[in-house]
Scaffold this motif. Structure first.
Motif, PDB file in Angstrom:
ATOM      1  N   ASP A  84      34.472  33.980  32.636  1.00  0.00           N
ATOM      2  CA  ASP A  84      33.929  34.916  33.620  1.00  0.00           C
ATOM      3  C   ASP A  84      35.046  35.469  34.495  1.00  0.00           C
ATOM      4  OD1 ASP A  84      31.361  34.451  32.704  1.00  0.00           O
ATOM      5  OD2 ASP A  84      31.083  32.718  34.048  1.00  0.00           O
ATOM      6  N   ILE A  85      34.843  36.689  34.962  1.00  0.00           N
ATOM      7  CA  ILE A  85      35.798  37.294  35.900  1.00  0.00           C
ATOM      8  C   ILE A  85      35.571  36.646  37.265  1.00  0.00           C
ATOM      9  CG2 ILE A  85      36.524  39.436  37.013  1.00  0.00           C
ATOM     10  CD1 ILE A  85      35.440  40.938  34.569  1.00  0.00           C
ATOM     11  N   PRO A  86      36.604  36.073  37.882  1.00  0.00           N
ATOM     12  CA  PRO A  86      36.431  35.437  39.197  1.00  0.00           C
ATOM     13  C   PRO A  86      35.815  36.410  40.204  1.00  0.00           C
ATOM     14  CG  PRO A  86      38.590  34.915  38.291  1.00  0.00           C
ATOM     15  CD  PRO A  86      37.982  35.943  37.392  1.00  0.00           C
ATOM     16  N   SER A  87      34.892  35.921  40.994  1.00  0.00           N
ATOM     17  CA  SER A  87      34.157  36.788  41.923  1.00  0.00           C
ATOM     18  C   SER A  87      35.079  37.455  42.940  1.00  0.00           C
ATOM     19  CB  SER A  87      33.079  35.972  42.649  1.00  0.00           C
ATOM     20  OG  SER A  87      33.666  34.851  43.307  1.00  0.00           O
ATOM     21  N   GLU A  88      36.155  36.758  43.333  1.00  0.00           N
ATOM     22  CA  GLU A  88      37.030  37.308  44.375  1.00  0.00           C
ATOM     23  C   GLU A  88      37.838  38.529  43.912  1.00  0.00           C
ATOM     24  OE1 GLU A  88      39.278  33.726  42.607  1.00  0.00           O
ATOM     25  OE2 GLU A  88      37.215  34.238  43.176  1.00  0.00           O
ATOM     26  N   ILE A  89      37.936  38.761  42.601  1.00  0.00           N
ATOM     27  CA  ILE A  89      38.713  39.925  42.142  1.00  0.00           C
ATOM     28  C   ILE A  89      37.833  40.976  41.453  1.00  0.00           C
ATOM     29  CG2 ILE A  89      40.862  38.616  41.884  1.00  0.00           C
ATOM     30  CD1 ILE A  89      40.343  38.651  38.818  1.00  0.00           C
ATOM     31  N   LYS A  90      36.499  40.746  41.448  1.00  0.00           N
ATOM     32  CA  LYS A  90      35.612  41.678  40.735  1.00  0.00           C
ATOM     33  C   LYS A  90      35.719  43.102  41.281  1.00  0.00           C
ATOM     34  CE  LYS A  90      32.026  38.865  38.588  1.00  0.00           C
ATOM     35  NZ  LYS A  90      30.594  38.495  38.560  1.00  0.00           N
ATOM     36  N   GLU A  91      35.792  43.216  42.597  1.00  0.00           N
ATOM     37  CA  GLU A  91      35.876  44.549  43.207  1.00  0.00           C
ATOM     38  C   GLU A  91      37.185  45.240  42.823  1.00  0.00           C
ATOM     39  OE1 GLU A  91      35.774  46.486  47.676  1.00  0.00           O
ATOM     40  OE2 GLU A  91      34.822  44.537  47.351  1.00  0.00           O
ATOM     41  N   ALA A  92      38.298  44.482  42.874  1.00  0.00           N
ATOM     42  CA  ALA A  92      39.610  45.055  42.506  1.00  0.00           C
ATOM     43  C   ALA A  92      39.640  45.431  41.027  1.00  0.00           C
ATOM     44  CB  ALA A  92      40.717  44.046  42.820  1.00  0.00           C
ATOM     45  N   VAL A  93      39.021  44.608  40.170  1.00  0.00           N
ATOM     46  CA  VAL A  93      38.958  44.897  38.737  1.00  0.00           C
ATOM     47  C   VAL A  93      38.199  46.199  38.501  1.00  0.00           C
ATOM     48  CG1 VAL A  93      37.911  44.142  36.558  1.00  0.00           C
ATOM     49  CG2 VAL A  93      39.234  42.526  37.930  1.00  0.00           C
TER      50      VAL A  93
END
Length: 766
Positions: free
Chosen positions: A268-277
């Protein structure tokens, strides 16, 4: 039905070039072994009725099936080069690629503590110095795909290795350091890729290093290299916290596991970088939309963009040289390499997607587009030579046709017919014998005498491939064997190296009789001197390095010279009138001769001799005896004698006419000026700039990257000897520099006077 049968029979004869077949297994088998044009397999029924049955059933003909088969195979081939600035991690990256594709079973580091060294650095000198000197070829498989790789040197002294690799490759990986970013040699390598229109992907390496900043590097690619690019990955952590990567195209996180990162698992994509991704994915779509209409329509209409659509758009834009997808990772820490291999397969071209041209020598070098078919006429280019254990090893790129062991091939350059005694596929310095090679492959042959750049065909066509760009040498050394006993070995070594490396030149000084070797820099020549000692057991005495100066003129000067000699028998008579002048700035030619004479004062058969005389005269200027460049000679008048005029007379007249007017043209000496990039901690910046000024250099750029100062300067090569020692002492061993040839520029008047005086004194003593 009889008419249909007759037409089908005619079709069979015209398309497959064999006699009509009967449903007789023995006959079908003999056709298979007879080497027919399309290598027809006996499993097909070639009777008219059989062909008709296939047609009515909607099945492809055997010829179509054969073509479909080789096309499918070609689509799974990738020919790539890995290029970068020195110490960006090219060889380390290649080592991981070989490990993950199963070509090697252990990972060894460049300058490894175990003393083994990386697989692609097969020379002892490469392993000792920790640098790549010769480009090395290998091949591996990734999934169903065959990848041919050439690992190239990063040091500018070995730029010809990069040049000839890029000449024959279909795609490339530009490796960039996440801390150093776009450095001087990165710009040079990118310029070489542009020259040969090579589609490429970028790989930002060393994300594990302190100060790693991939977004700064991407910004530099846009500003310094002027490329439309965007990241196709997002790092999960940086420096010592790097854990994995997010694929922005497919919106999927990947993590490397295992002792050597051999297992890549989805997560899973870590939640803390989802916005930056999400932001970086949008940035990627925007960048590709600028050059791809199909994606632009979806983006402007705010429609959802699937991974398949985005992947296709990235591939199209990359192949059209309008976009560079940027991958990232850490080869040393075994992260991101497998994803890069997926990207090579997904975004870089196969041999059929690259346009290659040959020149037809029978049609005044008319351009001919090569189909890339293994069924076509053989066209192969020899791009690299090596002295192997079994004689000369010639690296070939096959552009069309098939080459088999035992075949006779024709060298289009020399017209010589040679046999292919042994055909091999290279894996660094290891060889794998093969029976045949097809279009799109990179292989090597033994026992074929040729020069770098020669084209081979099967004799049915006389094609030659366009040559590669070979830079001029900038530095020379006087060299001699320590004793006369090793003279033959010494000559053998020089002949071999000159044949292998087009930038390595050997000449004889006409005044001193010394052997002069010329190359691209101190390291280049040092390596060859060391190789002479190691490989040929010859100790050489080396003189002080000499810069390859040039001379040129700065103004127009007239000449009117009569050469007349009478000493019994036929005399010599020839008069030439005209002028010399400098060529316009930026001219591609270094010498130009123009006949502007009206009438037949000098018979036309003597014009070539006059031109030859001026060319010979320009090979040695009067100031310091170096070649004269940027020169235009115009012939306006002359005179001849019915009996005494000859080619020799007019050649000598031109030679003396040049010497007569040369001083009046105000000649100057040109010296090679280098582009030097210096990198050192900021506290030493003042000392570095002061030293560059003392060496008569010009600062052209200064920047700060983290705690380091980066200085760009143009410095005369003559003032750069021994600079590495001086820089180390100035910066407590923390400074480093790279330099590459920039241009030839006029030396100051005081320096010119010193050089002329030294040359005059030398001639007097001789």
């Amino acid at each position: 039905m009889a008419r249909v049968t007759a037409r089908l029979l005619a079709l069979v004869r015209s398309s497959v070039s064999v006699a009509p077949c009967l449903p007789d297994p023995a006959l079908s088998s003999s056709l298979w072994s007879s080497g027919s044009r399309y290598s027809i397999r006996p499993c097909f029924d070639f009777t008219p009725y059989g062909l008709l049955r296939r047609h009515l059933a909607g099945l492809a003909s055997p010829v179509e099936t054969r073509e479909q088969s080789w096309r499918e195979n070609m689509e799974k081939i990738r020919n790539i080069g890995i290029s970068a600035h020195i110490d960006s991690g090219k060889t380390t990256l290649t080592e991981r690629v070989l490990f993950y594709t199963g070509r090697i079973h252990e990972i060894h580091e460049v300058r490894g503590k175990d003393g083994v060294g990386a697989k692609m650095d097969s020379m002892d000198l490469e392993r000792e110095k920790g640098i790549t000197i010769q480009s090395a070829a290998t091949h591996c498989t990734w999934g169903d795909n065959q990848i041919n790789i050439i690992d190239t040197p990063g040091h500018v002294d070995f730029t010809i290795e990069v040049e000839r690799a890029l000449r024959v490759l279909d795609g490339a990986v530009l490796v960039l350091c996440s801390v150093g970013g776009v450095q001087s040699q990165s710009i040079t390598v990118d310029r070489q890729m542009r020259r040969y229109n090579v589609p490429r992907v970028a790989f930002i390496n060393k994300l594990d290093r302190s100060g790693a900043d991939p977004w700064k590097v991407i910004d530099q690619v846009r500003k310094k290299l002027k490329h439309n690019c965007a990241a196709v990955q997002f790092p999960i952590g940086l420096e010592d916290q790097i854990k994995g990567l997010v694929d922005l195209v497919h919106n999927q996180a990947y993590y490397s596991q295992g002792a050597h990162g051999e297992k890549v698992v989805k997560g899973d994509i870590p939640s803390e970088i989802k916005e930056a991704v999400s932001e970086k994915r949008r940035e990627l779509i925007e960048a590709v939309s600028e050059v791809d209409e199909e994606l632009a329509d979806l983006f402007l209409n705010d429609e959802p963009i699937s991974p398949e659509v985005l992947s296709g758009a990235v591939r199209r834009a990359t192949l059209n040289l309008q976009f560079i997808p940027v991958f990232m990772g850490s080869a040393f820490k075994n992260k991101g390499v497998q994803l890069l291999l997926d990207g090579v397969v997904e975004y870089l071209p196969n041999p059929l997607e690259v346009s290659n041209h040959a020149l037809d020598q029978n049609k005044n070098e008319e351009k001919v587009e090569l189909s890339g078919s293994p069924e076509g006429k053989l066209v192969a280019l020899a791009f690299k030579l090596e002295e192997g254990r079994f004689g000369q090893l010639t690296y070939l790129r096959l552009y069309e046709g098939t080459m088999r062991r035992g075949d006779f091939i024709i060298n289009s350059t020399t017209g010589r017919k040679v046999k292919v005694p042994r055909l091999v596929r290279m894996h660094a310095d290891d060889m794998e014998d093969i029976q045949e090679a097809h279009a799109g492959e990179i292989v090597a042959v033994f026992g074929v005498e040729c020069s770098s750049g020669d084209t081979f065909t099967d004799g049915s066509v006389k094609f030659t491939m366009t040559s590669m760009n070979v830079p001029e040498p900038v530095m020379s050394l006087a060299i001699a064997p320590s004793s006369k006993d090793v003279g033959p070995q010494f000559s053998k070594a020089l002949n071999r190296f000159q044949k292998e490396d087009p930038t390595f030149r050997v000449s004889l000084d006409p005044d001193s009789g010394q052997t002069i070797i010329s190359g691209m820099g101190e390291l280049h020549l040092d390596i060859y001197v060391e190789r002479i000692r190691r490989e040929y057991k010859v100790d050489a005495v080396v003189g002080k390095p000499q810069v390859n100066f040039r001379e040129t003129i700065t103004q127009r000067a007239e000449f009117d010279y009569l050469h007349r000699k009478q000493s019994g028998g036929q005399g010599q008579y020839g008069r030439v009138v005209g002028y010399i002048e400098p060529l316009p700035e930026g001219s591609e030619k270094k010498f130009e001769f123009e006949n502007m004479m009206v009438g037949q004062a000098v018979p036309s058969q003597f014009i070539a001799a006059i031109e030859k005389g001026f060319i010979e005269a320009s090979n040695s200027g009067a100031l310091i005896g170096h070649p004269v460049e940027n020169l235009r000679v115009v012939l306006t008048d002359g005179a001849s004698h019915a009996v005494d005029s000859s080619e020799l007379a007019f050649k000598l007249a031109a030679l003396y006419a040049f010497r007569q007017c040369y001083a009046a043209a105000k000649p100057v000496i040109l010296e090679p000026v280098m582009l030097v990039e210096l990198r050192a901690p900021v506290e030493f910046q003042g000392s570095i700039i002061g030293d560059i000024n003392r060496r008569k250099g010009i600062i052209v750029g200064s920047d700060q990257e983290g705690d380091d100062a980066v200085v760009l300067a143009h410095v005369p090569l003559n003032n750069m000897f021994g600079y590495s020692t001086g820089l180390r002492s100035m910066t407590q061993g923390k400074g480093e520099f790279t330099m590459e040839y920039h241009q030839h520029a006029a030396v100051p008047q005081d320096a010119q006077a010193v050089l002329v005086k030294e040359y005059t004194n030398k001639r007097v003593t001789l």
